[in-house]
Design a protein around this motif. Sequence first.
Motif, PDB file in Angstrom:
ATOM      1  N   GLN A  32      39.496 -34.008  26.002  1.00 11.74           N
ATOM      2  CA  GLN A  32      39.737 -34.674  24.723  1.00 11.74           C
ATOM      3  C   GLN A  32      41.202 -35.131  24.621  1.00 11.74           C
ATOM      4  OE1 GLN A  32      38.684 -32.291  21.325  1.00 11.74           O
ATOM      5  NE2 GLN A  32      39.403 -33.804  19.856  1.00 11.74           N
ATOM      6  N   ASP A  33      42.116 -34.278  25.064  1.00  9.57           N
ATOM      7  CA  ASP A  33      43.532 -34.644  25.014  1.00  9.57           C
ATOM      8  C   ASP A  33      43.846 -35.792  25.984  1.00  9.57           C
ATOM      9  OD1 ASP A  33      44.176 -32.891  22.984  1.00  9.57           O
ATOM     10  OD2 ASP A  33      44.946 -31.323  24.322  1.00  9.57           O
ATOM     11  N   ILE A  34      43.227 -35.794  27.150  1.00 11.92           N
ATOM     12  CA  ILE A  34      43.441 -36.898  28.092  1.00 11.92           C
ATOM     13  C   ILE A  34      42.915 -38.194  27.488  1.00 11.92           C
ATOM     14  CG2 ILE A  34      42.785 -37.872  30.337  1.00 11.92           C
ATOM     15  CD1 ILE A  34      42.753 -34.967  31.420  1.00 11.92           C
ATOM     16  N   ARG A  35      41.721 -38.145  26.912  1.00 17.37           N
ATOM     17  CA  ARG A  35      41.163 -39.344  26.275  1.00 17.37           C
ATOM     18  C   ARG A  35      42.077 -39.831  25.140  1.00 17.37           C
ATOM     19  NH1 ARG A  35      35.900 -40.791  27.450  1.00 17.37           N
ATOM     20  NH2 ARG A  35      34.850 -39.407  28.916  1.00 17.37           N
ATOM     21  N   LYS A  36      42.632 -38.897  24.388  1.00 20.90           N
ATOM     22  CA  LYS A  36      43.550 -39.267  23.310  1.00 20.90           C
ATOM     23  C   LYS A  36      44.783 -39.947  23.895  1.00 20.90           C
ATOM     24  CE  LYS A  36      46.130 -37.502  19.356  1.00 20.90           C
ATOM     25  NZ  LYS A  36      46.522 -36.333  18.582  1.00 20.90           N
ATOM     26  N   MET A  37      45.302 -39.398  24.998  1.00 19.17           N
ATOM     27  CA  MET A  37      46.477 -39.987  25.629  1.00 19.17           C
ATOM     28  C   MET A  37      46.171 -41.401  26.120  1.00 19.17           C
ATOM     29  SD  MET A  37      49.032 -38.497  28.560  1.00 19.17           S
ATOM     30  CE  MET A  37      47.831 -38.569  29.863  1.00 19.17           C
ATOM     31  N   LEU A  38      44.990 -41.596  26.710  1.00 19.68           N
ATOM     32  CA  LEU A  38      44.606 -42.934  27.150  1.00 19.68           C
ATOM     33  C   LEU A  38      44.551 -43.900  25.968  1.00 19.68           C
ATOM     34  CD1 LEU A  38      41.820 -42.042  29.745  1.00 19.68           C
ATOM     35  CD2 LEU A  38      44.099 -42.965  30.242  1.00 19.68           C
ATOM     36  N   GLU A  39      44.047 -43.400  24.853  1.00 21.04           N
ATOM     37  CA  GLU A  39      43.967 -44.240  23.650  1.00 21.04           C
ATOM     38  C   GLU A  39      45.360 -44.531  23.090  1.00 21.04           C
ATOM     39  OE1 GLU A  39      42.388 -43.755  19.110  1.00 21.04           O
ATOM     40  OE2 GLU A  39      41.097 -42.954  20.699  1.00 21.04           O
ATOM     41  N   VAL A  40      46.182 -43.481  22.947  1.00 23.81           N
ATOM     42  CA  VAL A  40      47.525 -43.628  22.381  1.00 23.81           C
ATOM     43  C   VAL A  40      48.383 -44.568  23.221  1.00 23.81           C
ATOM     44  CG1 VAL A  40      49.694 -42.354  21.983  1.00 23.81           C
ATOM     45  CG2 VAL A  40      47.536 -41.426  21.160  1.00 23.81           C
ATOM     46  N   LEU A 112      53.055 -34.831  26.874  1.00 22.02           N
ATOM     47  CA  LEU A 112      53.073 -36.297  26.910  1.00 22.02           C
ATOM     48  C   LEU A 112      52.602 -36.877  25.578  1.00 22.02           C
ATOM     49  CD1 LEU A 112      51.804 -36.906  30.542  1.00 22.02           C
ATOM     50  CD2 LEU A 112      54.019 -37.633  29.602  1.00 22.02           C
ATOM     51  N   LEU A 113      51.591 -36.262  24.989  1.00 25.80           N
ATOM     52  CA  LEU A 113      51.124 -36.732  23.682  1.00 25.80           C
ATOM     53  C   LEU A 113      52.230 -36.619  22.635  1.00 25.80           C
ATOM     54  CD1 LEU A 113      47.458 -35.410  23.579  1.00 25.80           C
ATOM     55  CD2 LEU A 113      48.200 -37.794  23.379  1.00 25.80           C
ATOM     56  N   VAL A 114      52.964 -35.510  22.653  1.00 25.55           N
ATOM     57  CA  VAL A 114      54.093 -35.359  21.717  1.00 25.55           C
ATOM     58  C   VAL A 114      55.091 -36.498  21.947  1.00 25.55           C
ATOM     59  CG1 VAL A 114      56.083 -33.904  21.110  1.00 25.55           C
ATOM     60  CG2 VAL A 114      53.819 -32.867  21.413  1.00 25.55           C
ATOM     61  N   PHE A 115      55.398 -36.756  23.225  1.00 25.94           N
ATOM     62  CA  PHE A 115      56.341 -37.839  23.539  1.00 25.94           C
ATOM     63  C   PHE A 115      55.805 -39.193  23.081  1.00 25.94           C
ATOM     64  CE2 PHE A 115      57.481 -41.297  26.451  1.00 25.94           C
ATOM     65  CZ  PHE A 115      58.828 -41.424  26.107  1.00 25.94           C
ATOM     66  N   TYR A 116      54.568 -39.524  23.456  1.00 24.53           N
ATOM     67  CA  TYR A 116      54.023 -40.842  23.134  1.00 24.53           C
ATOM     68  C   TYR A 116      53.853 -41.063  21.634  1.00 24.53           C
ATOM     69  CZ  TYR A 116      53.191 -41.895  28.044  1.00 24.53           C
ATOM     70  OH  TYR A 116      53.354 -42.153  29.384  1.00 24.53           O
ATOM     71  N   GLU A 117      53.781 -39.981  20.873  1.00 18.74           N
ATOM     72  CA  GLU A 117      53.669 -40.124  19.424  1.00 18.74           C
ATOM     73  C   GLU A 117      55.047 -40.123  18.749  1.00 18.74           C
ATOM     74  OE1 GLU A 117      50.790 -36.996  18.761  1.00 18.74           O
ATOM     75  OE2 GLU A 117      49.137 -38.439  18.873  1.00 18.74           O
ATOM     76  N   SER A 118      56.111 -39.924  19.541  1.00 11.64           N
ATOM     77  CA  SER A 118      57.475 -39.977  19.004  1.00 11.64           C
ATOM     78  C   SER A 118      57.913 -41.443  18.902  1.00 11.64           C
ATOM     79  CB  SER A 118      58.433 -39.219  19.929  1.00 11.64           C
ATOM     80  OG  SER A 118      58.666 -39.964  21.124  1.00 11.64           O
ATOM     81  N   PRO A 119      58.992 -41.725  18.166  1.00 13.34           N
ATOM     82  CA  PRO A 119      59.485 -43.107  18.084  1.00 13.34           C
ATOM     83  C   PRO A 119      59.800 -43.712  19.464  1.00 13.34           C
ATOM     84  CG  PRO A 119      60.480 -41.793  16.357  1.00 13.34           C
ATOM     85  CD  PRO A 119      59.723 -40.835  17.254  1.00 13.34           C
ATOM     86  N   LEU A 120      60.456 -42.931  20.339  1.00 11.00           N
ATOM     87  CA  LEU A 120      60.769 -43.454  21.675  1.00 11.00           C
ATOM     88  C   LEU A 120      59.491 -43.692  22.478  1.00 11.00           C
ATOM     89  CD1 LEU A 120      62.767 -44.289  23.843  1.00 11.00           C
ATOM     90  CD2 LEU A 120      62.949 -41.862  24.507  1.00 11.00           C
ATOM     91  N   GLY A 121      58.541 -42.761  22.395  1.00  7.70           N
ATOM     92  CA  GLY A 121      57.273 -42.943  23.105  1.00  7.70           C
ATOM     93  C   GLY A 121      56.529 -44.186  22.632  1.00  7.70           C
ATOM     94  N   LYS A 122      56.505 -44.404  21.331  1.00 10.07           N
ATOM     95  CA  LYS A 122      55.853 -45.599  20.775  1.00 10.07           C
ATOM     96  C   LYS A 122      56.564 -46.864  21.235  1.00 10.07           C
ATOM     97  CE  LYS A 122      53.933 -43.272  16.752  1.00 10.07           C
ATOM     98  NZ  LYS A 122      53.975 -43.092  15.298  1.00 10.07           N
ATOM     99  N   ARG A 123      57.891 -46.790  21.300  1.00 11.99           N
ATOM    100  CA  ARG A 123      58.654 -47.956  21.783  1.00 11.99           C
ATOM    101  C   ARG A 123      58.325 -48.233  23.239  1.00 11.99           C
ATOM    102  NH1 ARG A 123      62.740 -51.081  22.941  1.00 11.99           N
ATOM    103  NH2 ARG A 123      64.901 -50.791  23.122  1.00 11.99           N
ATOM    104  N   LEU A 124      58.248 -47.170  24.057  1.00 11.30           N
ATOM    105  CA  LEU A 124      57.904 -47.343  25.467  1.00 11.30           C
ATOM    106  C   LEU A 124      56.515 -47.964  25.609  1.00 11.30           C
ATOM    107  CD1 LEU A 124      58.544 -46.966  28.468  1.00 11.30           C
ATOM    108  CD2 LEU A 124      57.555 -44.680  28.288  1.00 11.30           C
ATOM    109  N   ILE A 125      55.561 -47.488  24.818  1.00  7.38           N
ATOM    110  CA  ILE A 125      54.208 -48.051  24.863  1.00  7.38           C
ATOM    111  C   ILE A 125      54.254 -49.539  24.524  1.00  7.38           C
ATOM    112  CG2 ILE A 125      51.944 -48.040  23.732  1.00  7.38           C
ATOM    113  CD1 ILE A 125      52.355 -44.946  23.418  1.00  7.38           C
ATOM    114  N   ALA A 126      55.019 -49.882  23.492  1.00  3.23           N
ATOM    115  CA  ALA A 126      55.115 -51.290  23.082  1.00  3.23           C
ATOM    116  C   ALA A 126      55.772 -52.155  24.161  1.00  3.23           C
ATOM    117  CB  ALA A 126      55.886 -51.399  21.769  1.00  3.23           C
TER     118      ALA A 126
END
Length: 165
Positions: A32-40, A112-126
């Motif tokens: 479930q966490d991996i799927r969430k990470m793929l989605e995030v 990784l989920l904590v990171f990707y949900e942080s402002p820097l993680g969201k910026r990296l995703i973008a």
Amino acid sequence: MKKLLLAVMLACATLALPSPSQAQTIDPAFEQDIRKMLEVTGAQKLGEQMMATVMQQMSQSMQQANPGIPPRMLEVATEVARDLFTKEFPSLTPKLVATYAKVLTHDDVKQLLVFYESPLGKRLIALTPALQQAGAEAGQAWAQQLVPQLQTELMARFKKEGFVP
């Protein structure tokens, strides 16, 4: 050259995926966490962008090989490939989950989920799609500049090995 690089990339991607004989049981919470990470992280969107890049390169190759090819034919090929990828992506997800579970621990994924949900993680995703596109362009230009040297070195080696006079 582009086709060769694509074939090598696809072969590497195929080798990275677990075969059915390597199937493993994954804890449901980990899955479930991996799927969430793929989605995030927007894995499907990134995959679609990669497909668009591959289709653009393929279209360019087709145009070079067949200068008279109708532009609409290339547009249709791109549309069909994009639609097929989008429709079939869900069937790739279990393979991605298995691959991530093989390489990462559940704790890794949580962090990784904590990171990707942080402002820097969201910026990296973008920024990742632009970075990926720029990286692909840089890699393609780099590989193209090596072609003359590669040809020269191959011919020298082929002569040394007796393949050519």
